[in-house]
Design a protein around this motif. Structure first.
Motif, short mmCIF file in Angstrom:
data_model
loop_
_atom_site.label_atom_id
_atom_site.label_comp_id
_atom_site.label_asym_id
_atom_site.label_seq_id
_atom_site.Cartn_x
_atom_site.Cartn_y
_atom_site.Cartn_z
N LYS A 123 0.88 -1.17 0.00
CA LYS A 123 0.00 0.00 0.00
C LYS A 123 0.92 1.22 0.00
O LYS A 123 1.67 1.43 0.96
CB LYS A 123 -0.90 0.00 1.24
N VAL A 124 0.88 1.98 -1.07
CA VAL A 124 1.92 2.99 -1.29
C VAL A 124 1.40 4.40 -1.03
O VAL A 124 0.20 4.68 -1.15
CB VAL A 124 2.49 2.89 -2.72
N PHE A 125 2.37 5.27 -0.68
CA PHE A 125 2.15 6.70 -0.48
C PHE A 125 3.25 7.43 -1.24
O PHE A 125 4.36 6.92 -1.37
CB PHE A 125 2.23 7.07 1.01
N ASP A 126 2.97 8.64 -1.68
CA ASP A 126 3.98 9.44 -2.39
C ASP A 126 5.05 9.92 -1.41
O ASP A 126 4.73 10.50 -0.36
CB ASP A 126 3.34 10.66 -3.06
N SER A 127 6.31 9.68 -1.77
CA SER A 127 7.42 10.19 -0.95
C SER A 127 7.97 11.50 -1.49
O SER A 127 8.78 12.15 -0.84
CB SER A 127 8.55 9.15 -0.90
N ILE A 128 7.56 11.87 -2.70
CA ILE A 128 8.01 13.13 -3.29
C ILE A 128 7.07 14.25 -2.87
O ILE A 128 6.04 14.01 -2.23
CB ILE A 128 8.08 13.03 -4.82
N GLY A 129 7.44 15.47 -3.24
CA GLY A 129 6.62 16.62 -2.88
C GLY A 129 5.25 16.58 -3.54
O GLY A 129 5.12 16.24 -4.71
N GLN A 130 4.24 16.91 -2.76
CA GLN A 130 2.87 16.98 -3.26
C GLN A 130 2.41 18.43 -3.23
O GLN A 130 2.68 19.15 -2.26
CB GLN A 130 1.95 16.09 -2.41
N VAL A 131 1.75 18.85 -4.26
CA VAL A 131 1.44 20.26 -4.48
C VAL A 131 0.01 20.58 -4.07
O VAL A 131 -0.93 19.86 -4.45
CB VAL A 131 1.67 20.67 -5.94
N ILE A 132 -0.12 21.63 -3.30
CA ILE A 132 -1.43 22.22 -3.01
C ILE A 132 -1.52 23.49 -3.83
O ILE A 132 -0.76 24.44 -3.62
CB ILE A 132 -1.60 22.54 -1.52
N SER A 133 -2.42 23.53 -4.78
CA SER A 133 -2.57 24.69 -5.66
C SER A 133 -3.84 25.43 -5.29
O SER A 133 -4.94 24.88 -5.34
CB SER A 133 -2.62 24.24 -7.13
N PHE A 174 5.58 17.43 2.08
CA PHE A 174 6.12 16.07 2.02
C PHE A 174 5.60 15.25 3.20
O PHE A 174 5.42 15.79 4.30
CB PHE A 174 7.65 16.10 2.08
N LEU A 175 5.36 13.97 2.94
CA LEU A 175 5.03 13.06 4.03
C LEU A 175 6.29 12.78 4.85
O LEU A 175 7.40 12.71 4.31
CB LEU A 175 4.48 11.74 3.48
N VAL A 176 6.11 12.65 6.17
CA VAL A 176 7.23 12.37 7.06
C VAL A 176 7.30 10.87 7.28
O VAL A 176 6.34 10.25 7.77
CB VAL A 176 7.06 13.11 8.40
N GLU A 177 8.41 10.28 6.89
CA GLU A 177 8.53 8.81 6.93
C GLU A 177 8.26 8.26 8.32
O GLU A 177 7.54 7.28 8.48
CB GLU A 177 9.92 8.40 6.44
N LEU A 191 -0.11 8.93 10.15
CA LEU A 191 -0.91 9.47 9.05
C LEU A 191 -1.87 8.40 8.52
O LEU A 191 -3.06 8.67 8.28
CB LEU A 191 0.01 9.96 7.93
N HIS A 192 -1.38 7.17 8.35
CA HIS A 192 -2.22 6.08 7.84
C HIS A 192 -3.36 5.77 8.81
O HIS A 192 -4.50 5.58 8.41
CB HIS A 192 -1.37 4.84 7.59
#
Length: 349
Positions: A66-76, A117-120, A126-127
């Motif tokens: 079950k995957v989550f994005d580790s790169i930056g996610q944009v709020i526009s 970014f999500l914090v590892e 978060l989950h």
């Protein structure tokens, strides 16, 4: 016997194929831009005890990631409505400083891009709280943080102190999304903020929404037409006032320049007149010295002459001097051995 052997062979092949299929299906991938938890395909349960990062792993049959994005996610937020503080700051607070404003707030529209970014190490929290449906919550929370922070600044500060406003907006969003915990390795990166709590001491309630907002860019600013017209009028009046001031200064400088020119011309005339007078004085003195020198030399010469020729009486000396004067006169003609008309004109009338 042959039939039995064939059945055994078939069973072995079937088992081998099944084993190969099970083994291959036991491998699963986590891309380099993802975090992952192991999830059972049968029961749907998720093992959050370990966060998996990029790679291919053997996790057993019937399981996946079950995957989550580790790169930056944009709020526009292309048209976020916020309230700016009035332009008049109380207590004489200077422009560019945070202060308490008086009067009615001004509604403006800003365009903002935020990268979080999500914090590892907080991915399990978060989950457990939001599963994978967290982005809309981050967007609404960021928008609320923008409204709270933007009210500290006036419209003029949005124009003139854009970097300060952006930094303060980012700090507000960072505190809302990431809580009061210090960002990871913030001491080395220089991203710690005043009052942040060391992550080793942070509780769950102090971690906000378990993400880290790192970047914010204020891209556009829209104000009401009436305010824009008022600001434009103010700018025009300011420029006209500056123009009038420069015009007056130019007139004063022109008068001062003319006065300086006149003073320089007068000084030049004075220097010229003084020089002419000095030259005339020097010439007069030189001429006087010349005449004095000539007369002194003539006197000395006459004394020597009278002594050498034996002229001792005054009458002889006067006669000699008279004859010498006639000889020096270019208009006189000297004739010798006549009793009368000793001298006469050099030319007939």
């Amino acid at each position: 016997m042959a039939t039995t052997f064939g059945v055994v062979i078939g069973v072995c092949i079937t088992v081998a194929v099944a084993i190969i299929i099970l083994v291959t299906q036991s491998f699963s991938d986590v891309h380099y831009y993802e975090f992952g938890f192991v999830k059972s395909k049968v029961t749907g349960t998720v093992d959050t005890s370990k966060v998996w990062t990029g790679g291919r792993f053997w996790i057993g049959p019937g399981k996946t990631f079950k995957v989550f994005d580790s790169i930056g996610q944009v709020i526009s937020l292309p048209a976020a409505t916020v309230f700016a503080a009035p332009d008049e700051l109380a207590n004489g607070a200077a422009a560019g400083e945070l202060g308490t404003a008086v009067g009615a707030s001004l509604v403006i529209t800003i365009s903002v891009e935020i990268v979080y970014f999500l914090v590892e190490e907080d991915l399990t929290l978060l989950h457990d709280e939001y599963d994978v449906s967290y982005h809309d919550l981050m967007t609404s929370s960021a928008q609320a943080a923008l409204k709270d922070t933007a009210s500290k600044f006036t419209l003029q500060q949005f124009y003139r102190d854009r970097e300060v406003v952006e930094a303060e907006l980012l700090l507000g969003v960072r505190k809302r999304l990431g809580g009061m915990c210090c960002p990871i390795n913030c001491s080395a990166k220089g991203t710690c903020f005043d009052g942040c709590i060391e992550r080793s001491s942070c509780t769950k309630s102090e971690k906000g929404l378990f993400v880290e907002a790192r970047y914010l860019q204020l891209t556009d600013l829209v104000i009401p037409e009436t305010i824009e017209a008022r600001n434009l009028k103010t700018l025009i009046l300011t420029e006209e006032t500056a123009k009038e001031t420069f015009t007056q200064q130019a007139a004063v400088i022109e008068k001062e320049t003319e006065q300086l020119v006149e003073e320089i011309v007068n000084q030049a005339k004075e220097v010229t007149a003084n020089s002419t007078a000095q030259a005339q004085l020097i010439a007069a003195r030189s001429n006087a010295d010349y005449v004095q020198t000539i007369e002194a030399a003539r006197k000395t010469g006459l004394v020597n002459l009278f002594t050498s020729v034996g002229l001792s009486t005054v009458d002889y000396k006067n006669s000699f001097d008279y004859l010498r004067s006639l000889a020096d006169n270019s208009n006189a003609h000297l004739t010798v051995d006549f009793d009368q008309l000793i001298t006469g004109p050099t030319k007939l009338p």
